[in-house]
Design a protein around this motif. Sequence first.
Motif, PDB file in Angstrom:
ATOM      1  N   SER A  51     -44.599  -9.126   6.502  1.00 13.68           N
ATOM      2  CA  SER A  51     -43.155  -9.437   6.500  1.00 13.68           C
ATOM      3  C   SER A  51     -42.338  -8.252   6.972  1.00 13.68           C
ATOM      4  O   SER A  51     -42.529  -7.132   6.500  1.00 13.68           O
ATOM      5  N   ALA A  52     -41.387  -8.539   7.875  1.00 15.95           N
ATOM      6  CA  ALA A  52     -40.240  -7.653   8.071  1.00 15.95           C
ATOM      7  C   ALA A  52     -39.102  -8.413   7.402  1.00 15.95           C
ATOM      8  O   ALA A  52     -38.617  -9.404   7.956  1.00 15.95           O
ATOM      9  N   PHE A  53     -38.738  -8.004   6.191  1.00 12.05           N
ATOM     10  CA  PHE A  53     -37.783  -8.805   5.422  1.00 12.05           C
ATOM     11  C   PHE A  53     -36.467  -8.919   6.172  1.00 12.05           C
ATOM     12  O   PHE A  53     -35.913  -7.923   6.628  1.00 12.05           O
ATOM     13  N   GLY A  54     -36.004 -10.139   6.314  1.00 13.26           N
ATOM     14  CA  GLY A  54     -34.797 -10.419   7.087  1.00 13.26           C
ATOM     15  C   GLY A  54     -35.122 -11.118   8.388  1.00 13.26           C
ATOM     16  O   GLY A  54     -34.294 -11.819   8.950  1.00 13.26           O
ATOM     17  N   GLU A  55     -36.349 -10.951   8.862  1.00 11.28           N
ATOM     18  CA  GLU A  55     -36.760 -11.601  10.105  1.00 11.28           C
ATOM     19  C   GLU A  55     -37.867 -12.623   9.877  1.00 11.28           C
ATOM     20  O   GLU A  55     -37.931 -13.633  10.553  1.00 11.28           O
ATOM     21  N   GLY A  56     -38.783 -12.308   8.953  1.00  7.61           N
ATOM     22  CA  GLY A  56     -39.839 -13.271   8.661  1.00  7.61           C
ATOM     23  C   GLY A  56     -41.213 -12.640   8.635  1.00  7.61           C
ATOM     24  O   GLY A  56     -41.357 -11.431   8.430  1.00  7.61           O
ATOM     25  N   GLU A  57     -42.212 -13.498   8.815  1.00  5.19           N
ATOM     26  CA  GLU A  57     -43.605 -13.065   8.719  1.00  5.19           C
ATOM     27  C   GLU A  57     -44.314 -13.244  10.054  1.00  5.19           C
ATOM     28  O   GLU A  57     -43.982 -14.134  10.826  1.00  5.19           O
ATOM     29  N   ALA A  79     -43.744  -8.413  20.298  1.00  6.55           N
ATOM     30  CA  ALA A  79     -43.721  -9.597  21.167  1.00  6.55           C
ATOM     31  C   ALA A  79     -42.652 -10.601  20.775  1.00  6.55           C
ATOM     32  O   ALA A  79     -42.355 -11.498  21.532  1.00  6.55           O
ATOM     33  N   GLU A  90     -40.030   2.808   9.966  1.00 11.95           N
ATOM     34  CA  GLU A  90     -40.491   4.204   9.966  1.00 11.95           C
ATOM     35  C   GLU A  90     -41.471   4.399   8.818  1.00 11.95           C
ATOM     36  O   GLU A  90     -41.540   3.564   7.906  1.00 11.95           O
ATOM     37  N   PRO A 215     -57.054 -15.500  25.765  1.00 16.26           N
ATOM     38  CA  PRO A 215     -57.794 -16.733  26.036  1.00 16.26           C
ATOM     39  C   PRO A 215     -58.540 -16.723  27.374  1.00 16.26           C
ATOM     40  O   PRO A 215     -59.685 -17.165  27.447  1.00 16.26           O
ATOM     41  N   GLU A 240     -56.753 -16.937  16.943  1.00 12.43           N
ATOM     42  CA  GLU A 240     -55.478 -16.467  16.407  1.00 12.43           C
ATOM     43  C   GLU A 240     -54.415 -17.519  16.654  1.00 12.43           C
ATOM     44  O   GLU A 240     -53.370 -17.216  17.217  1.00 12.43           O
ATOM     45  N   ASN A 241     -54.678 -18.753  16.263  1.00 14.72           N
ATOM     46  CA  ASN A 241     -53.651 -19.784  16.418  1.00 14.72           C
ATOM     47  C   ASN A 241     -52.396 -19.418  15.640  1.00 14.72           C
ATOM     48  O   ASN A 241     -52.463 -18.688  14.654  1.00 14.72           O
ATOM     49  N   ARG A 242     -51.287 -19.962  16.107  1.00 14.26           N
ATOM     50  CA  ARG A 242     -50.040 -19.690  15.406  1.00 14.26           C
ATOM     51  C   ARG A 242     -50.139 -20.206  13.971  1.00 14.26           C
ATOM     52  O   ARG A 242     -50.658 -21.294  13.737  1.00 14.26           O
ATOM     53  N   LYS A 244     -48.124 -20.192   9.905  1.00 15.43           N
ATOM     54  CA  LYS A 244     -46.949 -19.896   9.094  1.00 15.43           C
ATOM     55  C   LYS A 244     -47.305 -19.669   7.637  1.00 15.43           C
ATOM     56  O   LYS A 244     -46.751 -18.816   6.982  1.00 15.43           O
TER      57      LYS A 244
ATOM     58  N   PHE B  72     -34.687 -11.816  -1.419  1.00 13.00           N
ATOM     59  CA  PHE B  72     -34.957 -10.369  -1.379  1.00 13.00           C
ATOM     60  C   PHE B  72     -33.661  -9.614  -1.142  1.00 13.00           C
ATOM     61  O   PHE B  72     -32.714 -10.125  -0.553  1.00 13.00           O
ATOM     62  N   GLU B 249     -36.309 -17.369   7.642  1.00 13.06           N
ATOM     63  CA  GLU B 249     -35.475 -16.522   6.781  1.00 13.06           C
ATOM     64  C   GLU B 249     -34.011 -16.605   7.166  1.00 13.06           C
ATOM     65  O   GLU B 249     -33.682 -16.737   8.345  1.00 13.06           O
ATOM     66  N   SER B 251     -30.699 -14.218   6.410  1.00 11.88           N
ATOM     67  CA  SER B 251     -30.454 -12.907   5.811  1.00 11.88           C
ATOM     68  C   SER B 251     -29.240 -12.229   6.424  1.00 11.88           C
ATOM     69  O   SER B 251     -28.752 -12.615   7.484  1.00 11.88           O
ATOM     70  N   HIS B 273     -47.798 -19.547  20.889  1.00 12.80           N
ATOM     71  CA  HIS B 273     -48.114 -18.186  20.451  1.00 12.80           C
ATOM     72  C   HIS B 273     -47.046 -17.209  20.963  1.00 12.80           C
ATOM     73  O   HIS B 273     -46.371 -17.488  21.968  1.00 12.80           O
TER      74      HIS B 273
END
Lengths: 279, 333
Positions: A51-57, A79, A90, A215, A240-242, A244, B72, B249, B251, B273
Amino acid sequence: MTDTNIYLPHLMRIAKITEEAPAVKTFRLEFMDAAAAAAFSFETGQFGLYSAFGEGESTFCIASSPTRKGYIECTFREAGRVTAALADKEEGDVVGFRGPYGNRFPIEQWKGKNLVFIAGGIALPPLRSVIWNCLDLRDWFKDITIVYGARSVADLVYKDELKEWEARPDVNLVVTVDPGGDVPGWTGKVGFVPPVVEALNPSPDNTIALVCGPPIMIKLTLPVLAKLGFPPEAIFTTLENRMKCGLGKCGRCNTGSSYVCKDGPVYTLEQLNSLPAEY
Amino acid sequence: MADNFFLPQASLDTLFAALAKDGRRILAPTDRDGRTELNPVDKPADVAKDYLQTILSAKEAAFPKVERLMSFTTGSKSVDLVDAEPHALPTVLFGVRPCEASGFRALDAVFNWDTRDRFFNARMEALAVIGVACTRKDDACFCTSVGGGPGSTAGSDILLTPVDGGFLAEVLTEKGKAMAALAPEAFKADPGLEKKVVDVPVAFDQPGLTRRLKDRFEDGIWVEQSLRCVGCGACAYVCPTCVCFDIVEESDAKGGHRLRTWDSCGGHMFTLHASGHNPRETQAQRWRQRVYHKFSYYPERYDMLGCVGCGKCTRACPVDMNLQEHLAEAAQA
C-alpha cells in the motif's frame, strides 16, 4: 462468530531503498509491529499487496529469500498511480503490506537436480527470491545456471548481485542485453533471451527450468525449452495477473477456474497447458 | 420440513410492526418514479403492489455497492490504521423472488470458500429473508433452467405464496421461526392450501451446456454473441450472484478510506496490467468469461452455478443481449 478483517494491511517501515535501474527501486521493509513480525513467515514464490496509503495497493512478489530473516524486499517499476506514490517514498516512510499470498516453488522436490533460471527485465525479482533461497541451500542442488536479459545495460536490476553471482564458482551466470542495449565496455552477451538460451543449450536431464519475464519473452522461450527436451512438468513460471484482493474473491485474476492469487502464481507449464491462455 | 401456515393479507401489518419493534429494518420492493427498487419500508402498504422484480438485486443487502474496508490517517513518518466495522443492521428482506433468495449461496461460496469475509458474513448474520413466490413471469425469466423454480424455498427463511386473501407461509429455518415467533397471532393454521405458482418452461439443457462449454472455448459463437456488447457492465451490476469487486481509495493529504466497490469482468480495464498487457483484450473474450464463470468455472470450483435465472441482466442490457437465448444457443451441439 467474529471474523477478522482480511483486507487490513500490516504497517511496514522502509529500512532501505536501492535504485536498481531507471524507475525501478527495491524496498527493504520491516514490520512496525513486533507481534506481526514474529508471526510472519513466507515461502519463495509468494507475493504481497503493497500500500501507498492514499493511492491504493499494488501487487508484487516478495523478492527476498525466506532464508534471510527480519525483513522482506520488493522490487517494482514505476508504472501507475500506486507505484508512482511508492517511488516517492523515502527511507523511514511507512507503507502497507498484506500477505504472503499464493502458492510457492516446491524447491525441496528439486533436491539433487540442476536448476536453470531464465529471467527477463523486471521479472528477475520473483526468481531472485528462489535463487537466493537455493544458493542458501546450495548443497541440495547440482548445477545452477542463471540467464538474465534486459533491454539495456541500464535496465539490468540487482547489478551488485549479478557481480556476486558471476564471481561464484558454483553459479553459471549469463547476462544479455537486447541488440542496441549494450554500451562500450559491455562484456556480457548481446541478444534476446530465447536465442541466448538456445545457444547455451542446457541439458534437460534431471533439470528444472524456471522462466519469468514479459509475456512475449515467456511465449518465445517455452518453445525453445521444449525443443531442448524439457518436459512441461519440469518448467516453472510465475504469473502476475492483475489482482485486487489476493484472496481468491475479487475475481480479477481468474484464469479458467483457477485463481492466480490462490492456485498460483507458481505454475508448471503442464498446469498452464490445462488452463485457458488468458494470462 | 417446513411448518406451513396461512398468513392473511391483513396480518402483514402485524408482522411488519413486530419486526420493526424487534429493531429490524425491512427492505422491500417499492415503486418510485416508475422503477421498482428495494427500499426501507414501514408498513405493507409501502410495498410495491404488482412488481415482477426489482431492477437491482437483493445482494446489496449483504454486499453493498460501496463499503469501507478501513480508514487511515497519514503523518510525516507515520500511518494510523482504523479497522472498519461492518455496517450490519438487523434487516429483513421482504418480497424478494425465489431466484434472488437463492443467489446468496453463490456469494457465500466466494466470500467464504477459503478465508472468511467479515463484511459479508456480518451482514448475512443480521439478515433474514421473507421471499414471495412468483405468480407472474416475463420472457427473461429462466429459473427452472438453472435448478430453481418460481416456488423454490432455497434461500428464504419464510416463503410466502400468494393465495386468496393472503399467503401460504412456509417457515423454513431457525431465522424464519424466530420471525414468526415475534407475531404468532399473525400466522393462522394452514387449511391445506395449494401452492400455485407460475409455470416457467425449461429453456435449455443446463448440464448439457456445462458439458458443451468444455470444448467450446475457441468457438466463434462468443464473437458472434458479443458483437453488440458495449462492455457497460450493467449485467453484472444488476446480477444477484456477480461478486467481482474493486478496491479503491478516497483520500486527501491527511488520510482517507479504503473502499470496496462492485466491479464487472465486462470492462476492458478489469484485467489490464500496469505494463499494458491485457489477458482479455477483446469484448468477445470478456463475454466468454462471463458465461464460463457462471456455467463452467462455478460448477468446477464450487459445485453450483453462478446464475439463478432471474433474467435481470437481460432486462438491463442496453443492447438487448438475451442471456437465456445465448445460453440456449451455446448449449446446442
